[in-house]
Structures are given as structure tokens and as C-alpha cells.
Design an enzyme around this catalytic site. Sequence first.
Site, PDB file in Angstrom:
ATOM      1  N   PHE A   1       0.327   8.575  -0.627  1.00 16.78           N
ATOM      2  CA  PHE A   1      -0.656   9.366   0.114  1.00 16.78           C
ATOM      3  C   PHE A   1      -1.035  10.670  -0.567  1.00 16.78           C
ATOM      4  CE2 PHE A   1       3.128  11.643   1.607  1.00 16.78           C
ATOM      5  CZ  PHE A   1       2.657  12.957   1.661  1.00 16.78           C
TER       6      PHE A   1
ATOM      7  N   CYS B   1       5.061  15.185  -6.449  1.00 19.04           N
ATOM      8  CA  CYS B   1       6.263  14.678  -7.125  1.00 19.04           C
ATOM      9  C   CYS B   1       6.676  15.585  -8.264  1.00 19.04           C
ATOM     10  CB  CYS B   1       6.043  13.266  -7.627  1.00 19.04           C
ATOM     11  SG  CYS B   1       4.857  13.209  -8.963  1.00 19.04           S
TER      12      CYS B   1
ATOM     13  N   GLU C   1      -1.870   3.696   3.312  1.00 16.42           N
ATOM     14  CA  GLU C   1      -2.524   3.511   4.621  1.00 16.42           C
ATOM     15  C   GLU C   1      -2.778   4.863   5.295  1.00 16.42           C
ATOM     16  OE1 GLU C   1       0.437   2.744   3.624  1.00 16.42           O
ATOM     17  OE2 GLU C   1       1.950   2.687   5.216  1.00 16.42           O
ATOM     18  N   ARG C   2      -2.171   5.948   4.713  1.00 15.80           N
ATOM     19  CA  ARG C   2      -2.383   7.270   5.303  1.00 15.80           C
ATOM     20  C   ARG C   2      -3.582   7.986   4.687  1.00 15.80           C
ATOM     21  NH1 ARG C   2       3.681   9.624   5.523  1.00 15.80           N
ATOM     22  NH2 ARG C   2       3.911   8.437   3.587  1.00 15.80           N
TER      23      ARG C   2
ATOM     24  N   SER D   1       7.744   6.589  -2.979  1.00 18.97           N
ATOM     25  CA  SER D   1       9.089   7.140  -2.795  1.00 18.97           C
ATOM     26  C   SER D   1      10.136   6.285  -3.519  1.00 18.97           C
ATOM     27  CB  SER D   1       9.400   7.222  -1.302  1.00 18.97           C
ATOM     28  OG  SER D   1       9.322   5.932  -0.748  1.00 18.97           O
TER      29      SER D   1
HETATM   30  P1  NAD Z   1       5.804   5.652   0.161  1.00 17.19           P
HETATM   31  O1  NAD Z   1       6.879   5.072  -0.693  1.00 17.19           O
HETATM   32  O2  NAD Z   1       6.052   5.798   1.610  1.00 17.19           O
HETATM   33  O3  NAD Z   1       4.470   4.756   0.040  1.00 17.19           O
HETATM   34  C1  NAD Z   1       3.939   4.390  -1.212  1.00 17.19           C
HETATM   35  C2  NAD Z   1       3.243   3.039  -1.072  1.00 17.19           C
HETATM   36  O4  NAD Z   1       4.227   2.048  -0.734  1.00 17.19           O
HETATM   37  C3  NAD Z   1       2.197   3.020   0.037  1.00 17.19           C
HETATM   38  O5  NAD Z   1       1.068   2.314  -0.422  1.00 17.19           O
HETATM   39  C4  NAD Z   1       2.909   2.301   1.184  1.00 17.19           C
HETATM   40  O6  NAD Z   1       2.031   1.545   1.973  1.00 17.19           O
HETATM   41  C5  NAD Z   1       3.887   1.393   0.475  1.00 17.19           C
HETATM   42  N1  NAD Z   1       5.136   1.191   1.244  1.00 17.19           N
HETATM   43  C6  NAD Z   1       5.759   2.114   2.027  1.00 17.19           C
HETATM   44  N2  NAD Z   1       6.889   1.597   2.549  1.00 17.19           N
HETATM   45  C7  NAD Z   1       6.985   0.324   2.076  1.00 17.19           C
HETATM   46  C8  NAD Z   1       7.930  -0.722   2.237  1.00 17.19           C
HETATM   47  N3  NAD Z   1       9.017  -0.558   3.004  1.00 17.19           N
HETATM   48  N4  NAD Z   1       7.724  -1.884   1.608  1.00 17.19           N
HETATM   49  C9  NAD Z   1       6.640  -2.059   0.826  1.00 17.19           C
HETATM   50  N5  NAD Z   1       5.702  -1.097   0.630  1.00 17.19           N
HETATM   51  C10 NAD Z   1       5.870   0.078   1.237  1.00 17.19           C
HETATM   52  O7  NAD Z   1       5.387   7.033  -0.514  1.00 17.19           O
HETATM   53  P2  NAD Z   1       4.420   8.151   0.079  1.00 17.19           P
HETATM   54  O8  NAD Z   1       5.120   8.852   1.195  1.00 17.19           O
HETATM   55  O9  NAD Z   1       3.069   7.607   0.289  1.00 17.19           O
HETATM   56  O10 NAD Z   1       4.328   9.128  -1.190  1.00 17.19           O
HETATM   57  C11 NAD Z   1       5.249  10.166  -1.441  1.00 17.19           C
HETATM   58  C12 NAD Z   1       6.322   9.733  -2.409  1.00 17.19           C
HETATM   59  O11 NAD Z   1       5.730   9.322  -3.634  1.00 17.19           O
HETATM   60  C13 NAD Z   1       7.266  10.869  -2.766  1.00 17.19           C
HETATM   61  O12 NAD Z   1       8.567  10.366  -2.824  1.00 17.19           O
HETATM   62  C14 NAD Z   1       6.787  11.297  -4.154  1.00 17.19           C
HETATM   63  O13 NAD Z   1       7.763  11.921  -4.951  1.00 17.19           O
HETATM   64  C15 NAD Z   1       6.364   9.998  -4.725  1.00 17.19           C
HETATM   65  N6  NAD Z   1       5.412  10.189  -5.802  1.00 17.19           N
HETATM   66  C16 NAD Z   1       5.831   9.984  -7.065  1.00 17.19           C
HETATM   67  C17 NAD Z   1       4.965  10.204  -8.116  1.00 17.19           C
HETATM   68  C18 NAD Z   1       5.405  10.010  -9.522  1.00 17.19           C
HETATM   69  O14 NAD Z   1       4.565  10.084 -10.399  1.00 17.19           O
HETATM   70  N7  NAD Z   1       6.667   9.763  -9.789  1.00 17.19           N
HETATM   71  C19 NAD Z   1       3.657  10.624  -7.862  1.00 17.19           C
HETATM   72  C20 NAD Z   1       3.262  10.817  -6.545  1.00 17.19           C
HETATM   73  C21 NAD Z   1       4.150  10.593  -5.508  1.00 17.19           C
END
Ligand code: NAD
Length: 493
Positions: A155, A287, A182-183, A232
Site C-alpha cells: 500500500f 521500508c 487492496e488498500r 511485509s
Molecule cells: P502486506 O504484506 O500486508 O501486503 C502486500 C501485498 O501482499 C498486498 O498486495 C496484499 O494484498 C498481499 N497480502 C497480504 N497478506 C497476504 C497473505 N496472507 N497472503 C497472500 N497475500 C497477502 O504489506 P503492506 O502492509 O501492504 O506494505 C507494507 C510492508 O511492505 C512493510 O512491511 C514494508 O516494509 C514493506 N515494504 C517493503 C519494501 C521493500 O522494498 N523491501 C518496499 C515497500 C514496502
Amino acid sequence: MATASETHVIQNLVGGAWVDSRSQQALPIPNPATGELLARAPLSTADEVREAVARAAEAWPAWRDTPVIERARIMFRMRDLLEAHLEELTASVTAENGKTLGEARGEVRRGIEVVEFACGMPSLMQGAALGDVSRGIDTTMLRAPLGVVAGITPFNFPAMIPLWMAPIALAAGNCFIHKPSERTPLTSNRLAALWLEAGLPAGVLSIVHGAKEVVDALLSDPGIAAVSFVGSQPVAAYVYATAAAHGKRVQALAGAKNFVVVAPDANMAQAAEIVLSSAFGNAGERCLASSVVVTVGDAAERLTPLLVERARALRVGDGADSATEMGPVIRSEHLARVRAAIARGVEEGARLALDGREDADESPEDARGEASGYYLRPSIFTEVGPEMSLAREEIFGPVLSVMPAPTLDDAIALANRSRFGNAAVICTTSGAAARAFQMRIEAGMVGVNIGVPGPVAWFPFAGWKQSFYGDLHATGMDAVNFYTERRVVTSRW
Ligand code: NAD
């Protein structure tokens, strides 16, 4: 009573056409600054993923056989369209994510740079040739696209992270299926409309909105050759293992806990600015945010008062207001999680020098005079110990922890205890200290007097340890290698 926007469910892009999801379920997409409902995101089904993959597979042979020079021309057109629509995309990011207009504009810019990188694909995906590897025998290495690839995004960067993936995957000759967060799915649809306007043929780019069911369908579909994920850490680990178990190439960029070390010789005013912008920019939902500052020697005495004083003065509000310096967090549930992390920090014995929860009730009011928006002011903890959750877990909100260390070596050792290794920063005026730090710190994106050592399109986004799962990172030549297969031809005539 339902308003028109409450009934607006955004569409998927399948086979070049915008289509309604058949799912009966849709999640609200509120503006985090106001609570206003912008639209709804459908929770598409596995069947809809299979359909999108099938349409993409039909489109692929013609896209693969399109000369890379023609594919690159679409990148050039996309670059111009992104420039022309920069302010509109900026406003879209701010509306759905909450970050300030300046931050949103910055992320669109970083995304445009990846398109500029992909414009060079005729050079980037060149192979190699060697004549006479044996008498009368020549060997040539060519790069070929993989097929249909998927991108799953978080998101916090609704424009930039999709643009880390799609331009390079597409220019290299792959079809790309995107599952946005989705957010924050609205900017993705706007980007897709621009891709179509730039000339992408039907089926080459698809969007399937949804959550876990869509992700799981992509991870197991035999028609998907590779998966790019950003999100995440627990989900990254799951995506990496599951997609690999289905024989796919995977790159999964994960969560972080980034340290900034402030040496006693640092310019303290500059260091304070660096730490504050890194910790509280994007409301800490980055991140690359530095959420732990390790002060070396007497740096703490000079730095901490500056941090507290300036953080207290930060203007928190609607990101769409140009005076705002920090926007809201993404959802009320997330706000509750960040507040719980602050409460846990207090329980664990850290000293809360600035409590961002204090003014929480002063969040802006909407037109009906009701409190709205998911606001929290900056929080700063001091006397944080390495075992505390504040020093170990990603909070992903505006919370900064200050830890003391006697020497630079101790500071590096503290940072290296982390299971994450996305980014690390040092503030110093000593070249020797900077060099020691950059050679010994266990993190992939290193900043020297730079608060956010941000992604540069021409280089890999190089997270280490549990901040990354895979071999080839996003962007730069790593991404070209990720989205291509090598074919070695040896011939005799
Ligand atoms: P998230 O993991 O909740 O969601 C990321 C994606 O995964 C979304 O499209 C979501 O729909 C999907 N998803 C969520 N839960 C899932 C599950 N149980 N099974 C399958 N798919 C699932 O992450 P977020 O809250 O949207 O983003 C923030 C996180 O992303 C933070 O931890 C941040 O550090 C990380 N991030 C990392 C980088 C990097 O370059 N390393 C960059 C941006 C964000």
C-alpha cells in the site's frame, strides 16, 4: 445512506478490456486523511485470475516477437504520459495513501525513472557472442523474455512500486499481471490506462484486484513464470516459498527495521533533519524509514533535544494541504497497531520523550464536523534497549527510538543484530567512520549523510537478510536478468 462513490467498485483489466469483477465482495477505500470513501476494491476470485492469465498467454507470442526497439518506443511514450499526468498521479497517491503531495510527487518521479531505464532495453537486453569457441564454431548468448509474470504490491507506494516492476518486465517482452494493494488500488488503474494509451497491446498488461485469494491463485498458476512481490516480511516469506514450490522464479522484497548511526563528529543540525525526515516522512510507512537512531558517545546529549523539539513542531494533517509535513497512517486498524506498539514500548521500560498519542483527538474534522482521518503525531523513545520490541520489530508508523552506544563499533554491532537488512545510514563528517560503516554494516541500501538511501532505477534495490527473499533484486540490471532467460546458441556452418 449510500453515496455514489460508495457504490463505485473499481474494475479489473483483463485481455485489454476493463471488466467488473464477478465477486460479490468489495473492500472500502477511504481517504486516510478524511475517512471519505473514494471507491471500493473488488476481492476477485481465483477463476478471474485464471482468465487473466489465459488472456495474457494468448497475447504473449505477438508481444515476445515485437522488436524490442518497438517495445522501447512504448516506454518513451509512457514516460511522456507520466510527465504530462504527474500532478494528477500525485493527487491520486495522496488521496488513497495519505502521504503529502511532496512525498507523492517524489514517488511518481522515482517511478518515471524506472520507465526511463526501461527505454534503454534494446541495449540492456543485448547478449554476447564469441567467434571460434572451437574451430569453425561460434557461440551466441541471447536474452529471451520469460512469458507471463506477476507483480504483487504493497500500500505504501501505490505509483512507484508498480513502476519498479511493469516497465522492465514489459520492455523485456513479458506480459505482466498486477495485483495492487487492496488498500491503494486506484493509482494502479490510472497507470494502466496510461499504459494502454502509450500503445500496449491488449492482454500484455492485466490488473486483477483482490487480496489473498488472488495472490494464492497467481502463486500456483502454471501459466505464471515469475513473481515479483513487495510487502511485509511474513507475507514475503510465504510468497517466496509458495511460488518457488510451484517452480517459479521469485523476488520478494520484505519488511525492515532500519538504523541510523549518528557519530559524535556529525553536523547535529543536519543529522536531526536527516533522522526526522527518514523516521517521519510518509508517516513512517516506508521500508527505508530509519526507525532506530544509535547515538555514539556524547551525540545523544546534543541530538535528542533537537529531535524532540523539531518533531513536536511537525505539522500533521491532510497530505493534500501543501502546509502539511506529515500525513495520516493508512487505516484505523493500523493506527491502533502503532498505538499498541507505543504502549508496549512504555511497558518494556523505554522512556517516551514525545508521545504522539497525546493530540490524537485533535485530528481534522470533516464537513459534518465529525472527527475523521487516521492521525498520530510523531513519537520519540529514548533509553531503548536492543532487546526491546521497539528495536527489533517493524512498527511502520511515526515512532522513533533512540539508543546509545559508546563507540562506532558498538553502534554497528547493534545495527547488525537486526534480522532485517534493508537500509542503514550514518551521519558523520569523518571519511574513515563512513568507510568503516559502509564496509561492515549488514544492509543493502546504505546512506552516508542521506536519510533515505532511496531506490535508484539504474541500480538494484538491494535489501539483505530478512528484508529480501530471492537472488535477483528489483530494478537495474538485476531486474533485466530477473525478467529474462538466457539462451546460448552454438553453431557450425
Ligand atoms: P502486506 O504484506 O500486508 O501486503 C502486500 C501485498 O501482499 C498486498 O498486495 C496484499 O494484498 C498481499 N497480502 C497480504 N497478506 C497476504 C497473505 N496472507 N497472503 C497472500 N497475500 C497477502 O504489506 P503492506 O502492509 O501492504 O506494505 C507494507 C510492508 O511492505 C512493510 O512491511 C514494508 O516494509 C514493506 N515494504 C517493503 C519494501 C521493500 O522494498 N523491501 C518496499 C515497500 C514496502
